[in-house]
Motif scaffolding. Structure first.
Motif, PDB file in Angstrom:
ATOM      1  N   GLN A 251      -5.937  -3.116  -6.329  1.00 23.26           N
ATOM      2  CA  GLN A 251      -6.425  -1.767  -6.063  1.00 23.26           C
ATOM      3  C   GLN A 251      -7.522  -1.378  -7.048  1.00 23.26           C
TER       4      GLN A 251
ATOM      5  N   TRP B  87       0.812  -1.216   0.000  1.00 26.38           N
ATOM      6  CA  TRP B  87       0.000   0.000   0.000  1.00 26.38           C
ATOM      7  C   TRP B  87       0.847   1.268   0.000  1.00 26.38           C
TER       8      TRP B  87
ATOM      9  N   ILE C 256      -1.538   4.939  -8.831  1.00 21.90           N
ATOM     10  CA  ILE C 256      -2.855   5.492  -8.497  1.00 21.90           C
ATOM     11  C   ILE C 256      -3.528   6.075  -9.735  1.00 21.90           C
ATOM     12  N   LYS C 257      -2.757   6.777 -10.571  1.00 15.20           N
ATOM     13  CA  LYS C 257      -3.321   7.359 -11.784  1.00 15.20           C
ATOM     14  C   LYS C 257      -3.819   6.275 -12.729  1.00 15.20           C
TER      15      LYS C 257
ATOM     16  N   LEU D  33       2.029   4.796  -1.591  1.00 17.93           N
ATOM     17  CA  LEU D  33       1.373   5.837  -2.368  1.00 17.93           C
ATOM     18  C   LEU D  33       2.197   6.137  -3.617  1.00 17.93           C
TER      19      LEU D  33
END
Length: 312
Positions: A290, A216, A223-224, A218
């Motif tokens: 995710q 996990w 994420i994008k 960042l």
């Protein structure tokens, strides 16, 4: 607003609780996720598909119409995700992971309860959802395996892996047995039913175990990519489905219930099969996990909006 709360309490919350069980078990006991993945691929998933096809009456004309929709819809989705893959310059395993997170959607343990809720347990719309679910079960076990392995395995090796998947043989066998009204012995039918009932729980626990196994971190790039995949799945998905339904309406009659059922079927979050593929073949499991988890949460809003617009 009633639709929103129904989706939250009847669909998303139960799914989240089962994912949380897997997450907790992984943190406490460090489970073997490869074993869980193989159980899902080779035992529980084939059982649920066989059970549904064997026990459900579906007309040939309905199958043909839904399959035509699926073919056109998946083609448009493939073009959309391929455009993003190329614009983002994704390489290696991430290309396949991005494609799988958009093209494979949760038509079984999310789509079927949602269909039952949205259409008040209508047998006609349920039959439509089951046909969609069958295609969504077959694709990950064929194209999905090719997608995650094409950059590291020869075509012959990939084909051998695809041909080892039970789901390829389960679907035609179930259709034939149902078509010829062959009654299975109780000693065979009972264990198939038990294994079928175990599919949803074990698939969701497996997702939770994978989430519990992740670091996990960042990572802005990750994420994008996850958000792009979610946008293509939850927003572009139902929009393209509505376009396909509209176009097909010029060639043959599509009643309101069929149109609505097809659009709702396309609005569900990313399939657990994308995680199972990622884990089984060690291909971007963090991204896949995710994408499934976040799309399930976001779908609380997007699915409610889709159903609301269809009611209008």
């Amino acid at each position: 607003m009633d639709i929103f709360w129904h989706i939250l309490w009847s669909n998303v919350l139960p799914l989240t609780l089962m994912i949380a069980v897997g997450f907790t078990m992984q943190r406490l006991f460090s489970l073997d996720i490869k074993t869980l993945s193989k159980l899902n691929f080779y035992v529980f998933s084939p059982a649920v598909i066989f059970n549904l096809l064997y026990t459900t009456d579906i007309s040939a004309s309905l199958i043909g119409q839904v399959l035509l929709f699926v073919a056109l819809f998946m083609t448009l989705q493939a073009v959309a995700v391929e455009s993003v893959v190329r614009l983002r310059g994704l390489e290696g395993g991430m290309r396949g992971a991005m494609r799988n997170s958009v093209l494979f959607y949760n038509s079984a343990n999310y789509g079927i309860p949602l269909n039952q809720l949205a259409f008040s347990a209508n047998p006609y719309t349920l039959s439509i959802q089951i046909i969609v679910m069958v295609t969504q079960s077959l694709l990950p076990n064929t194209y999905g395996i090719y997608s995650v392995n094409s950059h590291k395995m020869s075509f012959r090796s990939t084909l051998r892996t695809i041909l080892s998947q039970p789901i390829i043989y389960v679907i035609p066998i179930a259709f034939l047995l149902h078509g010829f009204q062959v009654q299975l012995p109780q000693s065979i039918e009972t264990p198939i039913t038990y294994l079928s009932d175990a599919f949803i729980g074990t698939a969701l626990v497996t997702l939770g175990v994978q989430l519990g196994n992740m670091k996990w971190e960042l990572n802005p790039v990750l994420i994008k990519n996850v958000l792009l995949a979610n946008g293509l799945r939850l927003i572009a998905g139902p929009a393209l489905a509505a376009l396909v339904v509209w176009v097909l309406g010029f060639f043959f009659t599509i009643d309101h219930l069929m149109a609505a059922a097809l659009i709702v079927s396309s609005s569900v979050p990313t399939s657990l099969s994308s995680v199972l593929l990622a884990v089984e073949f060690d291909n971007e499991p963090e991204f896949a996990s995710q994408a499934v988890f976040l799309s399930t949460l976001i779908s609380i809003i997007t699915v409610a909006v889709v159903i609301f617009l269809l009611h209008i």
